[in-house]
Scaffold this active site. Structure first.
Site, PDB file in Angstrom:
ATOM      1  N   ARG A 138       0.820  -1.213   0.000  1.00 31.28           N
ATOM      2  CA  ARG A 138       0.000   0.000   0.000  1.00 31.28           C
ATOM      3  C   ARG A 138       0.858   1.269   0.000  1.00 31.28           C
ATOM      4  O   ARG A 138       0.450   2.289  -0.548  1.00 31.28           O
ATOM      5  CB  ARG A 138      -0.929  -0.001   1.229  1.00 31.28           C
ATOM      6  N   LYS A 156     -15.218 -17.292   4.818  1.00 31.12           N
ATOM      7  CA  LYS A 156     -16.671 -17.190   4.984  1.00 31.12           C
ATOM      8  C   LYS A 156     -17.430 -16.908   3.703  1.00 31.12           C
ATOM      9  O   LYS A 156     -17.089 -16.011   2.947  1.00 31.12           O
ATOM     10  CB  LYS A 156     -16.972 -16.048   5.958  1.00 31.12           C
ATOM     11  N   GLY A 185      -6.239  -7.608   0.345  1.00 33.84           N
ATOM     12  CA  GLY A 185      -6.250  -8.286   1.634  1.00 33.84           C
ATOM     13  C   GLY A 185      -5.420  -9.551   1.608  1.00 33.84           C
ATOM     14  O   GLY A 185      -4.278  -9.549   1.189  1.00 33.84           O
ATOM     15  N   GLY A 199     -11.958  -4.908   1.625  1.00 31.72           N
ATOM     16  CA  GLY A 199     -13.398  -4.606   1.656  1.00 31.72           C
ATOM     17  C   GLY A 199     -13.811  -3.627   0.569  1.00 31.72           C
ATOM     18  O   GLY A 199     -14.886  -3.765  -0.021  1.00 31.72           O
TER      19      GLY A 199
END
Ligand code: 3PG
Ligand code: MG
Length: 396
Positions: free
Chosen positions: A35, A197, A354, A377
């Site tokens: 980043r 998930k 991520g 996200g």
């Protein structure tokens, strides 16, 4: 939208929102500087024009105001090294001292402000706080794609105090690449979805079913699918309330003619640790006392074959617990297959941020795919079709 390339920063003080929310180890060393590196072209363009740069970011989720662990002072030395320019530091992001430091900044100089989230007003999107920040610069650049899904003071609310709201180079590249995948994907288009998930990925999977030819499902969430189909998953990860949802995804995929590929075999562990005993079991046949932590060799072969025949690849989420080297084989093999398709077939490969970005960087392939996103996200929400407040603030 104004862009960094089309704007002349000569003599201007640019207040640049970046996402320097990077992982630090216990010695406060950066363990993945993707980043930070990504923002260097934006900073350099402003300096080369004869402007000065005031950088602002959050780091982590501090709850109690100033905290050593979350101080951006840990970023100053590494950033100076990567940039090749000494970086000054303001140990409060607002207030008289920050104002004086910003005012004293000369063309070609860089100032980094302390963590914005040391003020709860940042996350609340407080207008008065945003105005105080805005007084430090005369143009606002938003280059924090990774935080663009947050409607915070520095990412969105602040825009109203500037006539010049400028889209940074990271922000621009992220949007261009995500749009390319969603609107101009060459076929066959394969989405590789992993991670723990289903609930995190359901919206993006549903949207992608209208676009992709192949959907590869790996990682922890596969066990919920296997369970839903009546298989034995032992102690593997399970979202017991998502069994219906899993079947629904498979049903929808079938209706839309999307081919779904799920693991054929799994590497199991007798405990959740790198040193656990490893065994391979066919999908649906994992004994009660074991848990699946990686995809198996037959799966690697199948997935790699599908990837090799693809012209567009979107990868989001690891294939197993890649943080444990003994269970990183599947994730690394998929990284390799994606690189190979990019090289041999000239496929367009986008790695969603991520964990997947960390996985591809760990495997040493970060610079051998078409694009590695800095958003976790934020990328998911963008691809789900949501309006990101940080992007909307630039468009207004
Ligand atoms: C991220 O890493 O997800 C971004 O920097 C945003 O951070 P947040 O999830 O704490 O808002
Ligand atoms: Mg986050």
């Amino acid at each position: 939208m104004k862009t960094v390339d089309s704007f002349d920063f000569a003599g201007r003080k640019a207040l640049v929102r970046v996402d320097f929310n990077v992982p630090l180890n216990e010695r406060f060393e950066i363990t993945d500087d993707t980043r930070i590196k990504a923002t260097i072209p934006t900073i350099k363009k402003i300096l080369a024009d004869g402007g000065s740069v005031i950088l602002m970011s959050h780091l982590g989720r501090p709850k109690e105001g100033p905290t050593e662990k979350y101080s951006l002072k840990h970023i100053v030395a590494p950033l100076s090294l990567i940039l090749g320019v000494p970086v000054k530091f303001a140990d409060d992001c607002i207030g008289e001292q920050a104002k004086e430091q910003a005012a004293a900044l000369q063309p070609g100089e860089v100032l980094l402000l302390e963590n914005l989230r040391f003020y709860k007003e940042e996350e609340k999107g407080d207008v008065a706080f945003a105005e105080k920040l805005s007084q430090l610069g005369d143009v606002w650049v938003n280059d924090a794609f990774g935080t663009a899904h947050r409607a915070h003071a520095s990412t969105a609310v602040i825009a109203q105090f500037f006539t010049d709201r400028i889209c940074g180079k990271v922000m621009q590249a992220e949007i261009d690449n995500a749009r390319h995948i969603l609107e101009n994907a060459e076929k066959p288009f394969t989405a590789i979805m992993g991670g723990a998930k289903i609930s995190d990925k359901i919206l993006i999977i549903e949207r992608l079913l209208d676009k992709v030819d192949n959907l590869i499902i790996g990682g922890g969430m596969t066990y919920t699918f296997t369970k839903a189909l009546g298989g034995k998953i032992g102690k593997s990860l399970l979202e017991a309330d998502k069994l219906g949802l899993a079947l629904n995804i498979l049903e929808k995929a079938k209706e839309k003619g999307v081919k779904v590929y799920m693991p054929l075999d799994n590497v199991t562990a007798d405990s959740f640790s790198n040193d656990a005993k490893r065994e391979v079991f066919a999908t649906g046949e994992i004994p009660d006392e074991l848990q699946g932590l990686d995809i198996g060799p037959k799966t690697i072969e199948l997935f790699s074959q599908v990837i090799a025949e693809s012209k567009t690849i979107l990868w989001n989420g690891p294939m197993g617990v890649f943080e444990f080297p003994n269970f990183a084989t599947g994730t690394n093999a998929i990284a390799e297959a994606v690189v190979k398709a990019t090289d041999d077939k000239n496929a367009f490969s986008l790695i969603g941020g991520g964990d997947s970005a960390a996985a591809i960087n760990n495997a040493g392939y970060g610079d051998r795919v078409s694009y590695v996103s800095t958003g976790g996200g934020a990328l998911l929400e963008y691809m789900e079709g949501k309006v990101l407040p940080g992007v909307a603030a630039l468009e207004a």
